[in-house]
Design a protein around this motif. Sequence first.
Motif, mmCIF file in Angstrom:
data_model
loop_
_atom_site.group_PDB
_atom_site.id
_atom_site.type_symbol
_atom_site.label_atom_id
_atom_site.label_comp_id
_atom_site.label_asym_id
_atom_site.label_seq_id
_atom_site.Cartn_x
_atom_site.Cartn_y
_atom_site.Cartn_z
ATOM 1 N N MET A 52 0.847 -1.325 -0.025
ATOM 2 C CA MET A 52 -0.164 0.116 -0.100
ATOM 3 C C MET A 52 0.874 1.405 -0.080
ATOM 4 O O MET A 52 1.763 1.279 0.634
ATOM 5 C CB MET A 52 -0.803 0.097 1.088
ATOM 6 C CG MET A 52 -2.039 -1.131 1.172
ATOM 7 S SD MET A 52 -2.774 -0.990 2.758
ATOM 8 C CE MET A 52 -1.424 -1.303 4.048
ATOM 9 N N PHE A 57 -1.590 6.636 6.203
ATOM 10 C CA PHE A 57 -1.893 5.611 7.234
ATOM 11 C C PHE A 57 -1.137 6.162 8.439
ATOM 12 O O PHE A 57 0.119 6.632 8.540
ATOM 13 C CB PHE A 57 -0.886 4.399 6.661
ATOM 14 C CG PHE A 57 -0.980 3.157 7.483
ATOM 15 C CD1 PHE A 57 -1.753 2.651 7.472
ATOM 16 C CD2 PHE A 57 0.423 2.539 7.519
ATOM 17 C CE1 PHE A 57 -1.849 1.453 8.647
ATOM 18 C CE2 PHE A 57 0.372 1.588 8.513
ATOM 19 C CZ PHE A 57 -0.491 0.799 8.743
ATOM 20 N N TYR A 258 -6.588 -4.037 7.323
ATOM 21 C CA TYR A 258 -6.378 -3.709 5.793
ATOM 22 C C TYR A 258 -6.905 -4.724 4.806
ATOM 23 O O TYR A 258 -6.485 -5.977 5.157
ATOM 24 C CB TYR A 258 -5.372 -2.776 5.253
ATOM 25 C CG TYR A 258 -3.733 -3.289 5.728
ATOM 26 C CD1 TYR A 258 -3.578 -4.359 4.724
ATOM 27 C CD2 TYR A 258 -3.287 -2.769 6.628
ATOM 28 C CE1 TYR A 258 -2.189 -5.084 4.810
ATOM 29 C CE2 TYR A 258 -1.872 -3.533 6.952
ATOM 30 C CZ TYR A 258 -1.472 -4.460 6.051
ATOM 31 O OH TYR A 258 -0.165 -4.888 6.342
ATOM 32 N N ALA A 271 -2.417 -6.441 8.885
ATOM 33 C CA ALA A 271 -1.283 -7.312 9.287
ATOM 34 C C ALA A 271 -1.094 -7.183 10.952
ATOM 35 O O ALA A 271 -1.544 -6.149 11.455
ATOM 36 C CB ALA A 271 -0.157 -6.887 8.728
ATOM 37 N N ARG A 314 9.262 -6.671 9.926
ATOM 38 C CA ARG A 314 9.591 -5.395 9.650
ATOM 39 C C ARG A 314 10.810 -4.882 10.350
ATOM 40 O O ARG A 314 10.675 -5.062 11.681
ATOM 41 C CB ARG A 314 8.200 -4.548 9.837
ATOM 42 C CG ARG A 314 7.006 -4.873 9.463
ATOM 43 C CD ARG A 314 6.042 -4.193 10.015
ATOM 44 N NE ARG A 314 4.433 -4.395 9.743
ATOM 45 C CZ ARG A 314 3.514 -5.256 10.346
ATOM 46 N NH1 ARG A 314 4.132 -5.593 11.302
ATOM 47 N NH2 ARG A 314 2.622 -5.353 10.248
ATOM 48 N N ARG A 340 6.998 0.143 8.807
ATOM 49 C CA ARG A 340 5.880 -0.244 7.957
ATOM 50 C C ARG A 340 5.983 0.308 6.754
ATOM 51 O O ARG A 340 4.854 0.250 5.767
ATOM 52 C CB ARG A 340 4.541 0.185 8.536
ATOM 53 C CG ARG A 340 4.561 -0.333 10.232
ATOM 54 C CD ARG A 340 3.115 -0.318 10.851
ATOM 55 N NE ARG A 340 1.669 -0.852 10.024
ATOM 56 C CZ ARG A 340 1.027 -1.594 10.626
ATOM 57 N NH1 ARG A 340 1.124 -1.915 12.055
ATOM 58 N NH2 ARG A 340 0.141 -2.196 9.995
HETATM 59 N N1 GLY Z 1 2.545 -1.568 5.514
HETATM 60 C C1 GLY Z 1 1.614 -2.154 6.408
HETATM 61 C C2 GLY Z 1 2.404 -2.945 7.225
HETATM 62 O O1 GLY Z 1 3.447 -3.017 7.530
HETATM 63 O O2 GLY Z 1 1.452 -3.699 7.773
#
Ligand code: GLY
Length: 384
Positions: A52, A57, A258, A271, A314, A340
Amino acid sequence: MTNESRLADVAIVGGGVIGLSCAFELGRRGRSVTVVEREEVGFGASTVAAGMLTPSFEVELTPPELVELQLDSLRRYPQFITDVESAGGLSCEYRDEGTLWVSRHRDDELELDHLCQIQKDRGLPAKRLTGRETRAIEPYLSPRVIGGLLVESDHQVNSRKLVAALEAACLCVGVEIITKTGVSTVQRVGGRAELTLQRDDERPLLHADQVLLAAGVWLEEGLVTPLPRIGMRPIKGQIVHLKGQPLVNRVLRNSDVYIVPRAGGELLLGATEEEQGFDMEPTAGGTLDLLRYAFEILPGLYDLYVSEIDVGLRPAVTDHQPVIGPTNTEGIFIAGGHYRGGVLLAPSTAHFVAELMTTGRVPAEVEPFGIERLLLERQQEAAG
Ligand code: GLY
């Protein structure tokens, strides 16, 4: 690979979306670049990411300088995609339908009002919708949806396709990509950087004028560099892939989940956000939460097939902002901790890193993301 020694202008540790984007940008500028990736390209976070491109966000938690960098990157995306696709010949499945935030109760509605105002303050298009208008543009939404916010400037990309397209583009501009090969040490020897690679029983050396550390969560895991510890850690994210009848046309989201449509009727539900170290196993609880939250707004997904449950790590430091810039060792640079936002921030990270590594000057846009803030934090911790 044998125990020989190789030479490059730039060695990049890490073949994720950040490492590959920087490699492509540097390769296009005529540098000889070697990327060393411990697994396959995109492993860890990049190929798991939903893709995305949504600076809206988590706006509350994002400092203005990071929002600026996100917006800069979003503006660069169309050209970045054109460059990557025309260099390597592979599609990234870039889509521009926007994001539809949906609300189910009064608190959600207040949140969407607030988000709408923030978007407008930034000069971005944002349109508040009634429940009826929201369901008219996405007919499979639950009748319980009472309102929406359409952000048409948000876009998306298929992160797996992007990684494959970047790999192809890199190869076309002469970047060498070595996979399934770890890097155990990076050090400065005789005016150059020396990397010890690790593959099976071989320990070849790679020499380079400059090194970019873009190893994601593995920056401080099994890799010895001159860098003091900056506290890079993994934040686990589980994502459920469903397949079947295409139910939605654009990214749907609320504060819990999402839902990202991809070509061929695929839907990604994401997520989770978990502090579980390097654990990459999906769990029943994570899957249950995602399915439940998504089902509340899109009940028709009940009949779709579960095609995959994916887990990404992440990379994040304490303030959850990226780390981009020179390190305290000459010739060694860092681009990491994108948390993210790695896919969104790839074009600007690549552009500003290439500027930095070719001119030696830190671009103003990435000055706030230097490593100094983390080193200061460590010093303060040590001083008690
Ligand atoms: N970029 C969305 C996430 O890390 O869940």
